[in-house]
Design a protein around this motif. Structure first.
Motif, short mmCIF file in Angstrom:
data_model
loop_
_atom_site.label_atom_id
_atom_site.label_comp_id
_atom_site.label_asym_id
_atom_site.label_seq_id
_atom_site.Cartn_x
_atom_site.Cartn_y
_atom_site.Cartn_z
N ALA A 162 -77.61 -7.50 50.28
CA ALA A 162 -78.05 -6.63 51.37
C ALA A 162 -78.30 -5.20 50.89
CB ALA A 162 -77.02 -6.64 52.50
N LEU A 173 -80.42 -3.37 57.86
CA LEU A 173 -80.19 -4.81 58.05
C LEU A 173 -79.24 -5.04 59.22
CD1 LEU A 173 -79.93 -5.65 54.28
CD2 LEU A 173 -81.89 -6.00 55.78
N ASN A 176 -74.92 -9.70 60.71
CA ASN A 176 -74.93 -11.05 60.12
C ASN A 176 -76.17 -11.35 59.29
OD1 ASN A 176 -72.45 -11.63 61.33
ND2 ASN A 176 -73.41 -12.48 63.17
N TRP A 177 -76.87 -10.30 58.82
CA TRP A 177 -78.09 -10.52 58.02
C TRP A 177 -77.77 -11.34 56.78
CZ3 TRP A 177 -79.50 -9.60 53.02
CH2 TRP A 177 -80.87 -9.73 52.72
N THR A 178 -78.65 -12.28 56.50
CA THR A 178 -78.64 -13.02 55.23
C THR A 178 -80.07 -13.09 54.73
OG1 THR A 178 -78.84 -15.15 56.39
CG2 THR A 178 -76.61 -14.42 55.80
N ASP A 181 -83.67 -13.52 56.69
CA ASP A 181 -83.70 -12.95 58.04
C ASP A 181 -84.60 -11.72 58.06
OD1 ASP A 181 -81.88 -14.87 58.73
OD2 ASP A 181 -80.15 -13.50 58.82
N LYS A 182 -85.04 -11.36 59.27
CA LYS A 182 -85.84 -10.15 59.42
C LYS A 182 -84.98 -8.90 59.23
CE LYS A 182 -89.30 -12.16 62.52
NZ LYS A 182 -89.93 -12.12 63.87
N ALA A 183 -85.64 -7.83 58.79
CA ALA A 183 -84.98 -6.54 58.59
C ALA A 183 -85.42 -5.55 59.66
CB ALA A 183 -85.32 -5.99 57.20
N LYS A 211 -88.32 -5.22 64.10
CA LYS A 211 -87.96 -6.02 62.93
C LYS A 211 -89.20 -6.53 62.23
CE LYS A 211 -83.69 -7.68 65.09
NZ LYS A 211 -82.92 -8.89 65.48
#
Length: 217
Positions: A162, A173, A176-178, A181-183, A211
């Motif tokens: 991240a 971000l 729970n961003w991985t 995924d969208k930013a 996003k």
């Protein structure tokens, strides 16, 4: 009895420099981390069960950290002889070799410098601290865990990616961003930017929360 205030680096600070003996030889920390992402992590003691699982976890994920151009360096308040004996013991019993350096901080100098020694938890063992340091030597994220709770390796890897992703694409971000995924795109600073955003292909929750997809590496 009054306790002395704990001094510790903060997010955004330049990582304090030091020289120390490690399992791979003597290092000057600023030279070791120069131009690289680095994760500095402490453990309470050699030959202890939770620490063995954690250090083994870092060792098993060595290729992941190499792939993401990140150096590892551990620490505990033990002698270099105890470190070497522990490394050998783990290798003999599990086949896992700790190739990254482990700082022998027997005089507690580095532990105190980084706020790893917290008397309310223990006066002689470092808590489970994790410092993420960027290629400019700046501390970007800090985690602290007590002596009796092991770290989450998946979270350590997630936040490393991240941080690198946020820097590369100049984005934020979300929860729970991985990867994949969208930013979040930084909010507009002018009316013109706001209008341009409304005409973009961003996912618009509102004008300040938009996003976008990122390239898959």
């Amino acid at each position: 009895m009054e306790t002395q205030p704990i001094t510790m680096p903060r997010i955004g600070d330049i990582a304090p420099d030091f020289e120390a003996m490690t399992t791979t030889g003597k290092i000057k920390f600023s030279d070791y981390i120069k131009g690289k992402w680095t994760i500095l992590f402490s453990h309470p003691a050699d030959f202890t069960p939770v620490c063995t699982t954690e250090m083994s976890g870092f060792a098993l994920d060595q290729k992941f950290f190499d792939k993401h151009d990140t150096k590892l360096i551990g620490l505990s308040i033990d002698s270099i002889h105890a470190h070497i004996a522990w490394v050998n013991n783990v290798k003999k019993n599990t086949g896992i070799l700790f190739e990254f350096p482990i700082i022998a901080d027997i005089d507690m100098k580095v532990s105190k410098l980084y706020g790893m020694l917290q008397p309310g938890e223990s006066e002689t063992a470092a808590v489970r601290a994790v410092f993420f340091i960027d290629p400019n030597g700046k501390i970007r994220l800090i985690m602290y865990y007590p002596l009796n709770v092991g770290r989450n390796m998946e979270e350590i890897k997630r936040v490393l990616i991240a941080l690198q992703t946020a820097d590369k694409y100049k984005v934020a971000l979300p929860l729970n961003w991985t990867p994949g995924d969208k930013a979040i795109v930084p909010p507009p600073k002018t009316v013109e930017e706001m209008i341009e955003r409304e005409a973009s292909d961003y996912e618009m929750v509102d004008f300040y929360l938009a996003k976008k997809e990122l390239p898959l590496n």
